[in-house]
Write a protein that holds these residues in place. Structure first.
Motif: not given
Length: 452
Positions: A158-175
């Motif tokens: 997830a930390s690689d998905l919105d670089k640079p200066d990004g934030l991605v939170v993966v809700a449980p159950g959506t992995e």
């Protein structure tokens, strides 16, 4: 996996290059490449401005210069990187007692141990947004990309998905929804050889991988690798965040489907592994004195051979040479199932040639906008080393002049050194050239931090 998204992965964006741009105002917004500055060097980090031209980590400096000749090519300043990393790690530990540094520029944080009212997605998202703002403050302007998920694996993805200066939170159950369309190479341990083997089986994405049974993957890749790949394809990862895990060695090894008998092929494989080890050492700001090879023979006999160098190194050519020399003493005529290279006796410093460049060209300063030359460096040569035409000055090095104040080395060679006088707190400064033996010019060292 955990029931909540409570594992945070933080990755400082283009870390080495970002520190250089922070401390060198004239380089802000411009392509910056940190690593070995000679043609035999290797890129450690490229700024996002340089990545536009196709420059990437682990690329040879020769190729990087061909793609982006107008970039600033700088040697490393590990004192600055370590100080900046330490500030970030202190911040993370102030938020949770469970912080697992992976390198100078990335770490896992266990949010289940943080002082949070709950672990709902909205709560951890606010926490991460505040944390990213605090990273900017404690580093003097550096940004970080953050991923939060129910496991280490998915948080790092997830930390690689919105670089640079990004934030991605993966809700449980959506992995699984997140992972299915991704290429298999996002899974740790899936390198070019495994990608090629999976491609021949018609597997390109994680969704394709999920169509194979665990038994099929074990037959294709071996028990450990096949089992691990099958687990991660379904986002099953129960690894815990381990506080302050300290590496004792850095190693790479490979197990081969068919026994190896060709000595030249074995040497090529050891050379490639040595390169991987050296890159991991550089990424972590480490070096080591002891080079070890691991050889498992056709009958499962495992042999280890080591040699110890007079001083620590992160030079892939030297590590490879020592590994090949160790192989010379072993009888591998019956076949080899596994080969590996490791470096131990780790230290958090390296020699003057911080990135193991070893380019012996006697070159003067580059044209403006292209700082950098290498000194002739042969620390293990038997022949006497000729005088250094750079005076030991390296591109990017911090210096101070009695009249002009603090600055950094733009380039050096042929008995002169060119300096740009500026710091993180000043506007872009002037450029001056001096003789390398000018007594008014010396290397600048940051004052030691006060003990807590």
């Amino acid at each position: 996996m955990r029931a909540q998204a409570s594992v945070l992965h933080l990755d400082l964006d283009a870390f080495f290059a970002a520190v250089e741009q922070r401390d060198k105002p004239s380089l802000r917004g411009k392509p910056v490449i940190v690593g070995g500055v000679g043609n035999r060097g290797v890129v450690s980090t490229a700024s996002y401005e340089a990545r536009v031209y196709g420059v990437r980590s682990a690329m040879s400096t020769r190729e990087a210069r061909a793609r982006c000749p107008h970039a600033a090519y700088l040697s490393g300043r590990f004192e600055a990187y370590r100080a900046t990393s330490a500030a970030v790690m202190r911040l993370l530990r102030s938020r949770s007692p469970l912080v697992e540094p992976l390198s100078l520029d990335e770490a896992f944080v266990d949010l289940a141990r943080a002082d949070l009212p709950d672990l709902e997605v909205a709560t951890v998202t606010r926490f991460a947004e505040d944390l990213r703002r605090e990273v900017v403050e404690v580093t003097g302007g550096l940004t970080a990309s953050v991923g939060i998920a129910s496991s280490k694996f998915v948080a790092k993805v997830a930390s690689d998905l919105d670089k640079p200066d990004g934030l991605v939170v993966v809700a449980p159950g959506t992995e699984l929804d997140l992972l299915r369309p991704m290429h298999v190479s996002v899974i740790p341990g899936v390198g070019p050889a495994t990608v090629d083997r999976l491609r021949r089986a018609g597997v390109h994405t994680i969704a394709d991988l999920q169509q194979l049974s665990e038994d099929e993957l074990v037959r294709m890749l071996g028990r450990a690798h096949g089992h691990g790949l099958h687990q991660l394809a379904y986002a099953r990862d129960d690894r815990q965040v381990e506080a302050d895990r300290e590496a004792k060695s850095v190693s790479v090894e490979g197990t081969y489907e068919h026994d190896l008998t060709d000595r030249r092929l074995m040497e090529q494989l050891l050379t490639r592994q040595a390169g991987d080890v050296a890159r991991r050492l550089r990424k972590n700001g480490l070096s080591g004195r002891t080079v070890t090879i691991k050889v498992r023979l056709y009958d499962f006999t495992t042999l280890n051979r080591s040699t110890t160098l007079p001083s620590p190194t992160d030079d892939e050519a030297l590590i490879a040479r020592m590994a090949r020399r160790l192989l010379e003493d072993l009888d591998t005529s019956g076949g080899v199932r596994l080969l590996g290279v490791g470096v131990s006796g780790l230290a958090d410093w390296v020699q003057d040639e911080l990135f193991g460049t070893g380019d012996e060209d006697d070159a003067g300063p580059d044209e403006p906008g292209q700082p950098g030359t290498d000194a002739p460096a042969a620390p293990y040569a038997a022949a006497p080393v000729p005088p250094d035409p750079t005076g030991g000055y390296r591109p990017g090095m911090d210096v101070v002049h009695e009249e002009h104040g603090r600055g950094w080395v733009w380039g050096a060679g042929k008995g002169v050194v060119t300096v740009r006088f500026e710091t993180a707190e000043t506007p872009p400064g002037p450029v001056r050239t001096f003789a390398i033996d000018d007594a008014a010019l010396t290397r600048w060292q940051a004052p030691a931090p006060e003990s807590e």
